[in-house]
Motif scaffolding. Structure first.
Motif, PDB file in Angstrom:
ATOM      1  N   GLY A   8       0.828  -1.212   0.000  1.00 46.10           N
ATOM      2  CA  GLY A   8       0.000   0.000   0.000  1.00 46.10           C
ATOM      3  C   GLY A   8       0.862   1.262   0.000  1.00 46.10           C
ATOM      4  N   ARG A   9       0.373   2.336  -0.479  1.00 44.99           N
ATOM      5  CA  ARG A   9       1.104   3.611  -0.501  1.00 44.99           C
ATOM      6  C   ARG A   9       0.273   4.653   0.247  1.00 44.99           C
ATOM      7  NH1 ARG A   9       5.177   4.113  -4.461  1.00 44.99           N
ATOM      8  NH2 ARG A   9       5.387   2.238  -5.770  1.00 44.99           N
ATOM      9  N   GLN A  10       0.983   5.432   1.039  1.00 49.13           N
ATOM     10  CA  GLN A  10       0.284   6.521   1.743  1.00 49.13           C
ATOM     11  C   GLN A  10       1.169   7.786   1.730  1.00 49.13           C
ATOM     12  OE1 GLN A  10      -0.460   5.197   5.711  1.00 49.13           O
ATOM     13  NE2 GLN A  10       1.713   5.025   6.251  1.00 49.13           N
ATOM     14  N   ALA A  11       0.538   8.917   1.693  1.00 48.01           N
ATOM     15  CA  ALA A  11       1.257  10.201   1.578  1.00 48.01           C
ATOM     16  C   ALA A  11       1.865  10.553   2.934  1.00 48.01           C
ATOM     17  CB  ALA A  11       0.318  11.308   1.126  1.00 48.01           C
TER      18      ALA A  11
END
Length: 380
Positions: free
Chosen positions: A221-224
């Motif tokens: 997953g990618r998160q800012a």
């Protein structure tokens, strides 16, 4: 020491059966039959070992063998031992001199002796006692070591004379009536009465089991993010993350869970066997010329019939068989040395079995008088 014709000679140690044969082939056949029956060849000896032809060379051989302790002389010395058996040794040496063959068998017990004698008798052995008696009647006084061996002509002449004398000595007429008696023997044998058969087979049974298994799954997953990067983070790097799953592993273990035990119980039981055996009895009855009984006996029986039965009617001929039955019974082993009261039941049984139309009570006095007429005694 024994031979098939009944001569007995005591010796120490194991016993020996001795048989004499006039024919070499008969002796060989007997030896081979014994070997086939399990008698060791080392326990048997045949003298002479080869067939004699009754020639001068045979005589020379026998003479030379008799001079020492070997050969035929040594054979008989070892067989009969010391001087106490000289008579028997001389008889068998004389048999060889006259062209016969001696077969000896060492035996270990009575059962083996009976088996050996039975086999020997199948091949026509000589009756040595009868043969020696014939020699003595011809003037033989004993074995002479210096006497020459018989030639073929001597052997043929002597055996012809022996056969003629036997035929002359035999009675002109002779009848042999066998007395036969059955013997009841009860034994045991195994018979099949059924049973069980055990069969072991392998069969497959479906089974099912539940097991909890774990599976891994990688999520990316990618998160800012907004923050300052450290010096350590500002480098190249590589990462590996692996997924693992669990899978079911099946193994089987064989275990004994039950035993089938097979056994037999043995029970003893007694079974009574009731049967009959037969025996022939030979009764001898004197017959006078012209009638079934002598005239004197007939007159006595008629007088007895007149005094005993005459007043009751009937004929003498109706009782004649009873009188004769009594005289016959008196001469038999069943009646001899017994009183009337002891044998009457058996006589009655025999009479009623063979004369179903004649009552025993009617003829009993006639039978009894017939027995007393022969024995001369009055029974009780």
């Amino acid at each position: 020491m024994t031979n098939p014709r009944g001569r007995s000679i005591g010796t120490s140690g194991d016993d020996t059966v001795v048989a004499v044969y006039d024919n070499y082939q008969d002796a060989q056949n007997a030896l081979q039959a014994l070997a086939a029956d399990g008698i060791a060849r080392t326990d048997m000896q045949l003298q002479p070992e080869t067939e004699s032809t009754g020639t001068s060379s045979d005589a020379a051989t026998t003479s030379s063998e008799s001079g020492g302790e070997g050969g035929i002389r040594g054979f008989f010395r070892s067989l009969f031992g010391g001087d106490e058996h000289d008579e028997h040794r001389h008889i068998y040496q004389e048999s060889v001199r006259r062209g016969s063959y001696i077969l000896t068998i060492d035996i270990r017990d009575e059962s083996e002796a009976d088996r050996v004698v039975s086999t020997l008798n199948r091949f026509h052995p000589v009756d040595i006692d009868e043969r020696v008696s014939h020699w003595r009647r011809q003037g033989w006084a004993g074995y002479d070591e210096s006497a020459p061996r018989y030639t073929a002509e001597d052997i043929a002449r002597e055996r012809s004379t022996y056969a003629s004398n036997r035929a002359t000595a035999a009675p002109a007429e002779q009848a042999r009536i066998p007395v036969i008696e059955e013997e009841l023997k009860v034994g045991r044998r195994e018979v099949q009465r059924g049973g069980i058969r055990i069969i072991k087979r392998i069969r497959e049974i479906p089974v099912s089991e539940s097991v909890q298994l774990r599976d891994e799954h990688i999520h990316v997953g990618r998160q800012a993010v907004d923050r300052p990067a450290g010096q350590a983070e500002f480098k190249e790097a590589s990462f590996e993350v692996r997924e693992t799953d669990e899978e079911a592993v099946v193994s089987k273990t064989a275990r004994v869970v039950e035993e089938v035990v097979i056994g037999k119980e043995v029970e003893q039981r007694t079974e009574r066997i009731d049967d009959t055996v037969r025996r022939t009895d030979v009764e001898v009855e004197n017959l006078a010329g012209g009638g079934m009984s002598s005239g004197r006996d007939d007159a006595e029986f008629r007088r007895h019939w007149q005094s005993t039965y005459g007043t009751s009617g009937g004929r003498y001929e109706d009782y004649d068989a009873a009188y004769r039955y009594g005289t016959t019974a008196a001469g038999s082993d069943r009646y001899r040395n017994h009183q009337w009261s002891e044998v009457e039941p058996q006589l009655r049984s025999d009479w009623e079995a063979n004369h179903p139309g004649s009552a025993w009570e009617k003829v009993k006095d006639a039978v009894r008088y017939g027995t007393e007429r022969v024995t001369g005694r009055r029974g009780h």
